[in-house]
Design a protein around this motif. Sequence first.
Motif, PDB file in Angstrom:
ATOM      1  N   PHE A  73      94.178   7.025  60.667  1.00  0.00           N
ATOM      2  CA  PHE A  73      93.429   7.382  59.464  1.00  0.00           C
ATOM      3  C   PHE A  73      92.525   8.556  59.803  1.00  0.00           C
ATOM      4  CE2 PHE A  73      89.561   6.656  56.714  1.00  0.00           C
ATOM      5  CZ  PHE A  73      90.148   7.104  55.547  1.00  0.00           C
ATOM      6  N   LYS A  74      92.528   9.552  58.914  1.00  0.00           N
ATOM      7  CA  LYS A  74      91.703  10.749  59.122  1.00  0.00           C
ATOM      8  C   LYS A  74      90.679  10.842  57.991  1.00  0.00           C
ATOM      9  CE  LYS A  74      93.420  14.251  61.252  1.00  0.00           C
ATOM     10  NZ  LYS A  74      94.145  15.492  61.642  1.00  0.00           N
ATOM     11  N   PRO A  75      89.452  10.395  58.239  1.00  0.00           N
ATOM     12  CA  PRO A  75      88.422  10.462  57.202  1.00  0.00           C
ATOM     13  C   PRO A  75      88.110  11.906  56.820  1.00  0.00           C
ATOM     14  CG  PRO A  75      87.737   9.084  59.057  1.00  0.00           C
ATOM     15  CD  PRO A  75      88.953   9.831  59.488  1.00  0.00           C
ATOM     16  N   ALA A  76      87.608  12.076  55.611  1.00  0.00           N
ATOM     17  CA  ALA A  76      87.291  13.421  55.133  1.00  0.00           C
ATOM     18  C   ALA A  76      86.013  13.966  55.744  1.00  0.00           C
ATOM     19  CB  ALA A  76      87.178  13.416  53.605  1.00  0.00           C
ATOM     20  N   ARG A  77      85.092  13.079  56.161  1.00  0.00           N
ATOM     21  CA  ARG A  77      83.816  13.555  56.702  1.00  0.00           C
ATOM     22  C   ARG A  77      83.174  12.466  57.548  1.00  0.00           C
ATOM     23  NH1 ARG A  77      79.475  12.026  52.929  1.00  0.00           N
ATOM     24  NH2 ARG A  77      80.400  10.904  51.183  1.00  0.00           N
ATOM     25  N   VAL A  78      82.081  12.841  58.229  1.00  0.00           N
ATOM     26  CA  VAL A  78      81.334  11.932  59.095  1.00  0.00           C
ATOM     27  C   VAL A  78      79.870  11.967  58.682  1.00  0.00           C
ATOM     28  CG1 VAL A  78      80.569  11.490  61.465  1.00  0.00           C
ATOM     29  CG2 VAL A  78      82.937  12.191  61.029  1.00  0.00           C
ATOM     30  N   LEU A  79      79.244  10.799  58.698  1.00  0.00           N
ATOM     31  CA  LEU A  79      77.845  10.665  58.295  1.00  0.00           C
ATOM     32  C   LEU A  79      77.041  10.104  59.464  1.00  0.00           C
ATOM     33  CD1 LEU A  79      75.948  10.829  55.723  1.00  0.00           C
ATOM     34  CD2 LEU A  79      76.372   8.374  55.472  1.00  0.00           C
ATOM     35  N   LEU A  80      75.877  10.710  59.750  1.00  0.00           N
ATOM     36  CA  LEU A  80      75.015  10.275  60.840  1.00  0.00           C
ATOM     37  C   LEU A  80      73.587  10.114  60.350  1.00  0.00           C
ATOM     38  CD1 LEU A  80      76.069  12.978  63.495  1.00  0.00           C
ATOM     39  CD2 LEU A  80      77.069  10.714  63.242  1.00  0.00           C
ATOM     40  N   GLN A  81      72.827   9.238  61.035  1.00  0.00           N
ATOM     41  CA  GLN A  81      71.376   9.272  60.912  1.00  0.00           C
ATOM     42  C   GLN A  81      70.798   9.617  62.280  1.00  0.00           C
ATOM     43  OE1 GLN A  81      70.348   6.763  62.841  1.00  0.00           O
ATOM     44  NE2 GLN A  81      71.344   4.849  62.332  1.00  0.00           N
ATOM     45  N   ASP A  82      69.495   9.859  62.357  1.00  0.00           N
ATOM     46  CA  ASP A  82      68.984  10.456  63.584  1.00  0.00           C
ATOM     47  C   ASP A  82      68.999   9.519  64.783  1.00  0.00           C
ATOM     48  OD1 ASP A  82      65.540   9.758  63.468  1.00  0.00           O
ATOM     49  OD2 ASP A  82      66.864   9.384  61.783  1.00  0.00           O
ATOM     50  N   PHE A  83      68.825   8.205  64.587  1.00  0.00           N
ATOM     51  CA  PHE A  83      68.872   7.298  65.731  1.00  0.00           C
ATOM     52  C   PHE A  83      70.238   7.348  66.408  1.00  0.00           C
ATOM     53  CE2 PHE A  83      65.362   3.827  65.484  1.00  0.00           C
ATOM     54  CZ  PHE A  83      64.389   4.802  65.530  1.00  0.00           C
ATOM     55  N   ASP A 102      86.802  26.462  77.531  1.00  0.00           N
ATOM     56  CA  ASP A 102      85.883  27.101  76.593  1.00  0.00           C
ATOM     57  C   ASP A 102      84.968  26.062  75.948  1.00  0.00           C
ATOM     58  OD1 ASP A 102      84.570  28.590  74.703  1.00  0.00           O
ATOM     59  OD2 ASP A 102      86.355  29.240  73.622  1.00  0.00           O
ATOM     60  N   PRO A 103      83.644  26.146  76.164  1.00  0.00           N
ATOM     61  CA  PRO A 103      82.734  25.156  75.558  1.00  0.00           C
ATOM     62  C   PRO A 103      82.794  25.135  74.040  1.00  0.00           C
ATOM     63  CG  PRO A 103      81.604  26.467  77.241  1.00  0.00           C
ATOM     64  CD  PRO A 103      82.932  27.116  77.007  1.00  0.00           C
ATOM     65  N   LYS A 104      83.172  26.248  73.425  1.00  0.00           N
ATOM     66  CA  LYS A 104      83.191  26.304  71.969  1.00  0.00           C
ATOM     67  C   LYS A 104      84.302  25.457  71.368  1.00  0.00           C
ATOM     68  CE  LYS A 104      83.068  30.861  71.523  1.00  0.00           C
ATOM     69  NZ  LYS A 104      82.736  31.379  72.873  1.00  0.00           N
ATOM     70  N   LYS A 105      85.182  24.928  72.219  1.00  0.00           N
ATOM     71  CA  LYS A 105      86.181  23.991  71.702  1.00  0.00           C
ATOM     72  C   LYS A 105      85.522  22.707  71.206  1.00  0.00           C
ATOM     73  CE  LYS A 105      89.996  25.445  74.729  1.00  0.00           C
ATOM     74  NZ  LYS A 105      90.919  24.990  75.797  1.00  0.00           N
ATOM     75  N   ILE A 106      84.325  22.427  71.677  1.00  0.00           N
ATOM     76  CA  ILE A 106      83.592  21.238  71.218  1.00  0.00           C
ATOM     77  C   ILE A 106      82.833  21.615  69.968  1.00  0.00           C
ATOM     78  CG2 ILE A 106      81.909  19.460  71.829  1.00  0.00           C
ATOM     79  CD1 ILE A 106      84.465  19.361  73.481  1.00  0.00           C
ATOM     80  N   ASN A 107      83.456  21.391  68.831  1.00  0.00           N
ATOM     81  CA  ASN A 107      82.873  21.678  67.520  1.00  0.00           C
ATOM     82  C   ASN A 107      83.437  20.707  66.495  1.00  0.00           C
ATOM     83  OD1 ASN A 107      80.910  23.717  66.944  1.00  0.00           O
ATOM     84  ND2 ASN A 107      82.338  25.271  67.693  1.00  0.00           N
ATOM     85  N   PRO A 108      82.610  20.209  65.585  1.00  0.00           N
ATOM     86  CA  PRO A 108      83.151  19.335  64.535  1.00  0.00           C
ATOM     87  C   PRO A 108      84.176  20.064  63.678  1.00  0.00           C
ATOM     88  CG  PRO A 108      80.756  19.167  64.644  1.00  0.00           C
ATOM     89  CD  PRO A 108      81.150  20.339  65.496  1.00  0.00           C
ATOM     90  N   LEU A 109      85.293  19.402  63.416  1.00  0.00           N
ATOM     91  CA  LEU A 109      86.334  19.961  62.563  1.00  0.00           C
ATOM     92  C   LEU A 109      86.315  19.365  61.168  1.00  0.00           C
ATOM     93  CD1 LEU A 109      89.373  20.257  64.989  1.00  0.00           C
ATOM     94  CD2 LEU A 109      87.711  21.995  64.323  1.00  0.00           C
ATOM     95  N   VAL A 110      85.477  18.355  60.953  1.00  0.00           N
ATOM     96  CA  VAL A 110      85.286  17.803  59.616  1.00  0.00           C
ATOM     97  C   VAL A 110      83.806  17.933  59.274  1.00  0.00           C
ATOM     98  CG1 VAL A 110      87.205  16.189  59.833  1.00  0.00           C
ATOM     99  CG2 VAL A 110      84.903  15.452  60.443  1.00  0.00           C
ATOM    100  N   PRO A 111      83.455  17.941  57.998  1.00  0.00           N
ATOM    101  CA  PRO A 111      82.048  18.039  57.626  1.00  0.00           C
ATOM    102  C   PRO A 111      81.231  16.893  58.226  1.00  0.00           C
ATOM    103  CG  PRO A 111      83.452  18.389  55.715  1.00  0.00           C
ATOM    104  CD  PRO A 111      84.342  17.929  56.819  1.00  0.00           C
ATOM    105  N   VAL A 112      80.103  17.217  58.814  1.00  0.00           N
ATOM    106  CA  VAL A 112      79.213  16.235  59.417  1.00  0.00           C
ATOM    107  C   VAL A 112      77.849  16.374  58.753  1.00  0.00           C
ATOM    108  CG1 VAL A 112      78.089  15.434  61.523  1.00  0.00           C
ATOM    109  CG2 VAL A 112      80.439  16.315  61.616  1.00  0.00           C
ATOM    110  N   ASP A 113      77.371  15.299  58.142  1.00  0.00           N
ATOM    111  CA  ASP A 113      76.051  15.270  57.517  1.00  0.00           C
ATOM    112  C   ASP A 113      75.157  14.335  58.313  1.00  0.00           C
ATOM    113  OD1 ASP A 113      76.819  16.867  55.222  1.00  0.00           O
ATOM    114  OD2 ASP A 113      77.906  15.116  54.508  1.00  0.00           O
ATOM    115  N   LEU A 114      73.997  14.827  58.739  1.00  0.00           N
ATOM    116  CA  LEU A 114      73.039  14.031  59.504  1.00  0.00           C
ATOM    117  C   LEU A 114      71.717  14.024  58.763  1.00  0.00           C
ATOM    118  CD1 LEU A 114      72.476  14.198  63.365  1.00  0.00           C
ATOM    119  CD2 LEU A 114      70.593  13.835  61.773  1.00  0.00           C
ATOM    120  N   VAL A 115      71.266  12.833  58.378  1.00  0.00           N
ATOM    121  CA  VAL A 115      70.006  12.686  57.650  1.00  0.00           C
ATOM    122  C   VAL A 115      68.973  12.056  58.578  1.00  0.00           C
ATOM    123  CG1 VAL A 115      68.867  11.681  55.640  1.00  0.00           C
ATOM    124  CG2 VAL A 115      71.252  12.409  55.476  1.00  0.00           C
TER     125      VAL A 115
END
Length: 1011
Positions: free
Chosen positions: A194-204, A226-239
């Motif tokens: 399953f490939k979710p459309a996005r990821v949601l985080l809180q600060d903890f 290349d360190p830049k390979k480590i990047n989110p490929l889906v939208p990530v929202d952190l509140v």
Amino acid sequence: MPIHISTSAPCSPSLLRSRLAASCRFPATSKPLRSSASSTESFVSRSSSSVSFGSQLQKARSLSFSSGLRSFRCCPAQRWSHGVDWRSPLSLRAQAPATSPFVDRLQKSVSTMATENPFKGLLTSLPKAGGGEFGKFYSLPALNDPRIDRLPYSIRILLESAIRNCDEFQVTKEDVEKIIDWENTSPKNVEIPFKPARVLLQDFTGVPAVVDLACMRDAMKNLGSDPKKINPLVPVDLVVDHSVQVDVARTENAVQTNMEHEFRRNRERFAFLKWGASAFQNMLVVPPGSGIVHQVNLEYLGRVVFNTEGLLYPDSVVGTDSHTTMIDGLGVAGWGVGGIEAEATMLGQPMSMVLPGVVGFKLSGELRDGVTATDLVLTVTQMLRKHGVVGKFVEFYGDGMSRLSLADRATIANMSPEYGATMGFFPVDHVTLEYLKLTGRSDDTVAMIEQYLRANNMFVDYNEPAQERSYSSYMQLDLAEVEPCVSGPKRPHDRVPLKDMKLDWRACLGNPVGFKGFGIPDEEHYKVAKFSFHGQPAELAHGSIVIAAITSCTNTSNPSVMLGAGLVAKKACELGLQVKPWIKTSLAPGSGVVTKYLQRSGLQKYLDEQGFQHVGYGCTTCIGNSGELDDSVASAISNNDIIAAAVLSGNRNFEGRIHPLTRANYLASPPLVVAYALAGTVDIDFEKEPIGTGKGGKDVFFRDIWPSNEEIAEVVQSSVLPDMFRSTYEAITNGNPMWNQLSIPASILYSWDPKSTYIHEPPYFKDMTMEPPGPHGVKNAYCLLKFGDSVTTDHISPAGSIHKESPAARFLRERGVDPKDFNSYGSRRGNDEVMARGTFANIRLVNRLVNEVGPMTVHIPTGEKLHVFDVAMRYMEAGEETVVIAGAEYGSGSSRDWAAKGPKLLGVKAVIAKSFERIHRSNLVGMGIIPLCFKPGEDADTLGLTGRERYTIDLPKKISELKPGQDVTVTTDSGKSFTCTTRFDTEVELAYFDHGGILPYVLRNLVDSKQ
């Protein structure tokens, strides 16, 4: 004629295993091989989630609804800003940055493995009423398969995702067929991606996630990639919502003062998150003081339907907070996952999950007058907990649905973790559409959502004949049978009808110590502790309330219960009642919208008069950020061994979570929180006893202050307006002065400060090579801890205050940190050295190796009783392995990756339990810890295990010889042996175990993804 999908080359479990294992096996001294499909696929842009990102992309995030509810502009604005323009939105294609050459090369490199979507013929245009089209979508009706019509709506979302992402590598036609044939396949525990459309985080949970990503960049560099390979490929929202504490309450300036304290304590963490939003692409950080993550998700971030470059598909989300399920009330499929699993999802890895069963929950009738959504969710929680829904979806349907507001549905969905389900899902219907309009979504957006979902058979219209859907099992509830209730005193599913509360409390006082008992002798039940509160005589007894908090997204997102609380306060003021001054009262709204409608209604002033002043926008008391009690109150409790109580409108009430000094904690609706605060005790029968004495010495009863449903509906109708949502979320992009003043470095690699006690480089990738370590067993391990049932993640890795005598406190003092600045464990999750010392540090921990409550265990070779951390270090220094033995529901509670990371750093190799909570088991696997289950009917007690034995667990040397759910034998040095089931539930989890965890697996894949 139905289309029955067949595959010419099905991906069998053994083939999948070989692909996963082979994708990252290299000779230790060899150069990394050319990219395999397994590794490079994670960097290929799929239409499922987002635009592609590479080294040349602009820094700003670019997402939108094509109809324009929100725009995410490419601009030099700060990275935490949505860049929202409610008036003149931009189209997605105009904003989307071009694909980088790096990603282009990756796409070409996998062309021989990942094929064109075999379902492209299903792409169908969705026309606009005035001409043109919204975009195209993968049409489920176009499959012409009658089995789809019987699928639960929640399963249809999984099906659409599989069809849209089908590439015959990460997702195959065989996977699609499994989902279509759900009625037959779900009982067999089949695995699907399953490939979710996005990821949601809180600060903890977000801080350790960003720490891990930063650490992975360093590891990537150290491995020559290349360190830049480590990047989110889906939208990530952190509140940022978990850091504010109720330091100050019952004052007009509480919000500002608490925020100043919050920034003083957390400036380094906040600067780190702000750096993360700048250094990593496709990551949005919503700054402190904006709201609670799940309410912001519900009111603002939730798309319901994505329109990405003209491709329409359902919104779906996984989050590192277990209450991500709240979005299910909006018809968005979402649930909590472990932090490390979320990180893999960010980096393009599909989630491997067992195709779940779905419990159909039929609602009928209507709630009676005086009954709240909180009463309903506590009732549903108890019912589903009893039914058993762990690892399953729950889907609600029936005539009663139309009588539940969207906010009521979100309240029920929010507590999915408490009743054990992966989701508590409410399909989209006309109530959903009205809520979208209420919360400021545009008419065009709502029209697009409705037309898409109707066209793809994902919309419920109660005016049309109901389609018969199949469910794994069925439950039903007449809403008219729900009665006012609370839950407690130690677990959210221990519901107590309000009319029985006094009797239940009295029974709990005398019952043996346990979930429903405190073991107080009869002669001490009526003990009273008298003290002076700022010169005023005061007293506490067992059951006296010392904390009353209107808190938590579970309820603050619901205008009916929030305004109901205001009406209770108003009636109490008019009748002359007043909350006692030594009760710590607080109001923490989940968004600025709540403040607006409480002020418009004129009810905030009555809440203020009763001490429920606004203390901040965040989770506060619900997660243990209650702040300190007044010294006089704390001393009266401690010196007299009083069973003090907290009443809160939260979702968790495990012992030791809310406050160390409140051993009884009850969940209640916001109006009931106010009523109990007025009464000052839980030891009361609201039907027979007065709450207090009002004007003229007249007794005031519960019925005198309780509002009718009609009263509440009237004030909701006049006070909750769409403009409130629009203005609130326009302002959310502005941040606040303290956040805006934070300075951050402009670098893609983080500069670790070895002196920092908040952010520290973890050791997960130290000395890592490209060769996976392979599976490991356990040899002659000592038992570090032995537990009974229901050990929660709060017990394993507490989020609250750091006890002054703990190993973590000792560590901080040695580094010059004053005790007043210890902050909480949750705020220090970016520092592995603090968190390892905080593992199993809950002061209410019950370890059967010692005869006391607290964070202690026995060093078996010497018999010494020490802090758990100190014993673990002794074992590790001696080269000894350890295991943990537990009962049922091990790891229940919050989705907390540190509850797995901590034991890993303490040297724990395996956990043997009767059963695991879903997310925690996944987290253990993700950290390379072996989860084992006793056979049904067996546990440590029935097997005669004392915990003082030494344990050996033999596993195959090759991962190909280990199967999901395989039985293994555990032997002890006492001569006992028993059989356990390994809880590696999928082939992919075995691959993670082979690599030493999910993050090393992902990292080796990405290192190998060379052009």
